[in-house]
Design an enzyme around this catalytic site. Structure first.
Site, PDB file in Angstrom:
ATOM      1  N   GLU A   1      34.322  58.412  28.892  1.00 44.41           N
ATOM      2  CA  GLU A   1      33.388  57.345  29.399  1.00 44.41           C
ATOM      3  C   GLU A   1      32.007  57.420  28.535  1.00 44.41           C
ATOM      4  O   GLU A   1      31.631  58.684  28.172  1.00 44.41           O
ATOM      5  CB  GLU A   1      32.724  57.790  30.986  1.00 44.41           C
TER       6      GLU A   1
ATOM      7  N   ARG B   1      40.854  72.202  34.086  1.00 44.29           N
ATOM      8  CA  ARG B   1      39.750  71.798  33.089  1.00 44.29           C
ATOM      9  C   ARG B   1      39.339  73.404  32.542  1.00 44.29           C
ATOM     10  O   ARG B   1      39.333  74.197  33.003  1.00 44.29           O
ATOM     11  CB  ARG B   1      38.497  71.180  33.768  1.00 44.29           C
TER      12      ARG B   1
ATOM     13  N   LYS C   1      27.971  66.449  31.478  1.00 43.77           N
ATOM     14  CA  LYS C   1      26.868  65.374  30.579  1.00 43.77           C
ATOM     15  C   LYS C   1      25.580  65.317  31.164  1.00 43.77           C
ATOM     16  O   LYS C   1      24.580  65.146  30.618  1.00 43.77           O
ATOM     17  CB  LYS C   1      27.761  64.029  30.548  1.00 43.77           C
TER      18      LYS C   1
HETATM   19  P1  ATP Z   1      30.732  64.108  33.469  1.00 41.06           P
HETATM   20  O1  ATP Z   1      30.196  65.500  32.928  1.00 41.06           O
HETATM   21  O2  ATP Z   1      30.201  62.814  33.109  1.00 41.06           O
HETATM   22  O3  ATP Z   1      31.811  64.529  34.722  1.00 41.06           O
HETATM   23  P2  ATP Z   1      33.421  63.862  32.029  1.00 41.06           P
HETATM   24  O4  ATP Z   1      33.553  65.342  31.480  1.00 41.06           O
HETATM   25  O5  ATP Z   1      34.296  63.868  33.403  1.00 41.06           O
HETATM   26  O6  ATP Z   1      31.850  63.665  32.281  1.00 41.06           O
HETATM   27  P3  ATP Z   1      34.906  61.718  30.654  1.00 41.06           P
HETATM   28  O7  ATP Z   1      34.241  60.957  29.662  1.00 41.06           O
HETATM   29  O8  ATP Z   1      35.165  61.036  31.925  1.00 41.06           O
HETATM   30  O9  ATP Z   1      33.663  62.822  31.123  1.00 41.06           O
HETATM   31  O10 ATP Z   1      36.104  62.536  30.308  1.00 41.06           O
HETATM   32  C1  ATP Z   1      36.953  62.194  29.359  1.00 41.06           C
HETATM   33  C2  ATP Z   1      38.239  62.936  29.535  1.00 41.06           C
HETATM   34  O11 ATP Z   1      38.092  64.300  29.065  1.00 41.06           O
HETATM   35  C3  ATP Z   1      38.937  63.078  31.069  1.00 41.06           C
HETATM   36  O12 ATP Z   1      40.157  62.661  30.914  1.00 41.06           O
HETATM   37  C4  ATP Z   1      38.609  64.232  31.322  1.00 41.06           C
HETATM   38  O13 ATP Z   1      39.637  64.805  32.230  1.00 41.06           O
HETATM   39  C5  ATP Z   1      38.429  65.148  30.330  1.00 41.06           C
HETATM   40  N1  ATP Z   1      37.684  66.328  30.474  1.00 41.06           N
HETATM   41  C6  ATP Z   1      36.251  66.242  30.647  1.00 41.06           C
HETATM   42  N2  ATP Z   1      35.837  67.486  30.646  1.00 41.06           N
HETATM   43  C7  ATP Z   1      36.962  68.553  30.574  1.00 41.06           C
HETATM   44  C8  ATP Z   1      37.036  69.979  30.610  1.00 41.06           C
HETATM   45  N3  ATP Z   1      36.023  70.863  30.835  1.00 41.06           N
HETATM   46  N4  ATP Z   1      38.148  70.282  30.546  1.00 41.06           N
HETATM   47  C9  ATP Z   1      39.323  69.601  30.081  1.00 41.06           C
HETATM   48  N5  ATP Z   1      39.116  68.084  29.960  1.00 41.06           N
HETATM   49  C10 ATP Z   1      38.017  67.665  30.356  1.00 41.06           C
HETATM   50 MG    MG Z   2      33.950  61.601  34.361  1.00 36.68          MG
END
Ligand code: ATP
Ligand code: MG
Length: 585
Positions: A59, A294, A304
């Site tokens: 996003e 994750r 974020k």
């Molecule tokens: P927020 O902090 O707003 O929750 P987010 O980390 O979910 O943000 P996105 O932009 O939705 O942000 O993430 C993009 C992709 O990265 C998604 O498919 C998510 O699953 C993956 N992702 C985000 N954080 C992690 C993490 N810590 N480990 C592995 N994958 C991640």
């Molecule tokens: Mg997200």
């Protein structure tokens, strides 16, 4: 563990699934028109030449962080390894927080990490907002088939009638309204006739489902907000859980890989896709969602929202502050794409979540840089060493290997002279046992130079050492026949005072002192490390050109990078990327 050459990737449950799908030909009938679209578009396409399709769907509401790197390496890596394509898709369905600056930064960062969304002649860079028309048509189709309705309950009522894990929910009074009414209301919602929050479109599934996510989840909400790409064209925006399966299906994704929090959403993901396929909007075979754990890294925050707070409230200098776990920050800190990929490879992929020790990230950087970083000498806490028996004005050439661990590397040269800079802690007037560096009467080797015998020091009125004195032993120069004639127990580094280059050196440490700054009810700001940056004026070996982005190992000290923003050859600004050994164990 010093090699970064490609070893075959370790197996994991996702590889096993993909290999089975390929063996079974699960996707071998899949058609692809070369661009995203519904069944009507895809069925005109040829058989898809990509054996699998994955996607990375950020996003654009912030910069990417180390957690995203895990997902990027996984999705792009699987596509590469199995002859497939990985799409970069901006999941921009939430207008308020998204913007083009983030879009561009994310594009740059994924490229920097070494991945590409090109596949054969395709450029698989997409925006979820390009699918708003399809989503709207699909919503209408679901209303017509009796699978969705417009609900007029307030958001409090919707929440109150959702039930709990133990109690079933209650049907909305609007649940069985005629499809025509819902169609007309959805049209009005889209036309801007209703204020934010007054109506929602809901899927009609089961208010009694044990999975709360299936209790008539929302599909559309009203948001009178400007979107970074569609402007004011829309004032209804799809919920993430509705948009995501549709985005995957329109793009012909085969393996939709996400983090474990979405496991409970999978039944809804499948419900949407099966319904739309039954309605003729989507083709089989449909995408399938898989979940992995994750990355949780100690000593950092990756939300974020929290990163934005650190930036906006000035706790750090920006999204690219070298102390942040953002990829732009890590890059500025001196992390290489290879080191980050190596780290992600070592992490592996699993379904059980755990905390990864920050050391593991640092070790990946050391292992990547050790064979490739040229060596230099720097003195960061300088005190003068005067070789009292060495003639004033005389210099001698010293030769050192550029990188002793790289057989192809050349050598470097720098002068020896009467006055040198050494590290302040390499001299002690009254040393403890087992201190082998300079103290009165002791003999040490000046690395790549002579062996010297310490004769004393000068001090100021506060007792602080201002100058250390020593005499050199002729015929002991490194590389000469007599180099090893005098045995010493200590070797120290130095630079010639008249020739060294002055530099600002930023010594970074972890931003938080707590390994889990935001766990439980903790306020992550409480454990900010007050000493996370220390700026010193040091001296660099002559010939160290601090062009932005140049990386070295400073012998005995660690790996350092010339800051990509602030450094110039004339005024070097150097960041410490990582120390040679872990200081935190
Ligand atoms: P927020 O902090 O707003 O929750 P987010 O980390 O979910 O943000 P996105 O932009 O939705 O942000 O993430 C993009 C992709 O990265 C998604 O498919 C998510 O699953 C993956 N992702 C985000 N954080 C992690 C993490 N810590 N480990 C592995 N994958 C991640
Ligand atoms: Mg997200």
């Amino acid at each position: 563990m010093t090699s970064t050459t490609s070893t075959p990737p370790a197996s994991n449950f996702l590889r096993t699934i993909i290999e089975q799908d390929l063996a079974n030909g699960t996707y071998s009938d899949k058609r692809w028109a070369g661009k995203p679209g519904p069944a009507s578009v895809q069925k005109q396409g040829a058989l898809d030449t990509a054996r699998i399709r994955t996607r990375f769907p950020p996003e654009p509401n912030g910069h990417l962080h180390i957690g995203h790197a895990k997902s990027i390496c996984l999705n792009f890596g699987l596509a590469r390894d199995y002859g497939g394509a990985c799409h970069l898709r901006f999941d921009d369905t939430n207008p308020e927080k998204e913007n083009d600056e983030y879009v561009n930064a994310i594009i740059d960062t994924v490229k920097w990490l070494g991945f590409s969304w090109e596949f054969q002649t395709e450029t698989n860079l997409y925006y979820a907002s390009d699918y708003f028309d399809y989503l709207y048509e699909f919503a209408q189709a679901l209303i017509r088939s009796g699978d969705a309705y417009v609900d007029e309950q307030t958001s409090e009522q919707v929440r109150a009638t959702r039930g709990t894990l133990k109690e079933k929910g209650v049907n909305s009074p609007w649940r069985d309204r005629p499809a025509e009414e819902s169609l007309a209301l959805l049209d009005e919602m889209r036309g801007g006739k209703h204020p934010d929050g007054s109506l929602i479109l809901r899927a009609k599934i089961d208010m009694g489902s044990p999975n709360m996510n299936l209790r008539d989840p929302a599909l559309y909400r009203i948001r009178h907000a400007e979107h970074h790409r569609t402007g004011s064209k829309w004032c209804i925006y799809p919920m993430y859980t509705w948009a995501h399966p549709v985005e995957d299906a329109l793009e012909g994704i085969t393996h939709s890989i996400c983090t474990l929090e979405f496991e409970d959403q999978r039944p809804f993901y499948d419900w949407i896709l099966e319904k739309l396929a039954a309605l003729g909007q989507l083709n089989h075979p449909l995408p399938h969602q898989y979940e992995f754990a994750r990355l949780n890294l100690s000593y950092v925050v990756t939300s974020k929202r929290k990163l934005l707070m650190l930036v906006q409230e000035g706790y750090v200098s920006g999204w690219d502050d070298p102390r942040l776990p953002t990829l732009v920050g890590l890059r500025r800190r001196g992390y290489t794409p290879e080191a980050i990929r190596l780290f992600c490879e070592r992490l592996g992929v699993s379904k059980s979540s755990s905390h990864i020790n920050h050391n593991m990230l640092e070790q990946a950087l050391r292992d990547d840089l050790d064979p490739k970083a040229d060596r230099r000498i720097a003195v960061l806490d300088p005190v003068k060493l005067v070789i009292t028996n060495y003639p004033e004005g005389q210099t001698e050439r010293c030769v050192a290997p550029s990188n002793p661990h790289n057989p192809d590397s050349t050598s470097r040269e720098f002068p020896f002279s009467r006055e040198l800079w050494i590290e302040r802690d390499d001299f002690l007037e009254n040393p403890p046992k087992k201190y082998f560096r300079l103290f009165p009467g002791n003999t040490v080797r000046l690395k790549y130079g002579y062996t010297v015998k310490c004769t004393g020091c000068l001090k100021d009125e506060n007792g602080r050492v201002t100058e250390v004195h020593a005499e050199y032993l002729a015929d002991t120069k490194s590389g000469s026949a007599g180099a090893n004639a005098v045995k010493v127990k200590g070797t120290i580094t130095w630079v010639s005072a008249a020739h060294a280059i002055r530099a600002e050196v930023r010594l970074y440490d972890r931003l938080f002192t707590d390994p889990h700054p935001d766990s439980g009810n903790k306020n992550f700001l409480d454990s900010l490390n007050p000493n996370s940056i220390q700026t010193v004026q040091g001296w660099l070996e002559p010939g160290t050109h601090a062009d932005p982005g140049s990386l070295w190992q400073f012998e005995r000290l660690g790996y350092f990078i010339a800051d990509t923003i602030d450094s110039t050859r004339e005024r070097p600004v150097i960041n410490r990327a990582v120390t040679l050994r872990d200081a935190w164990i």
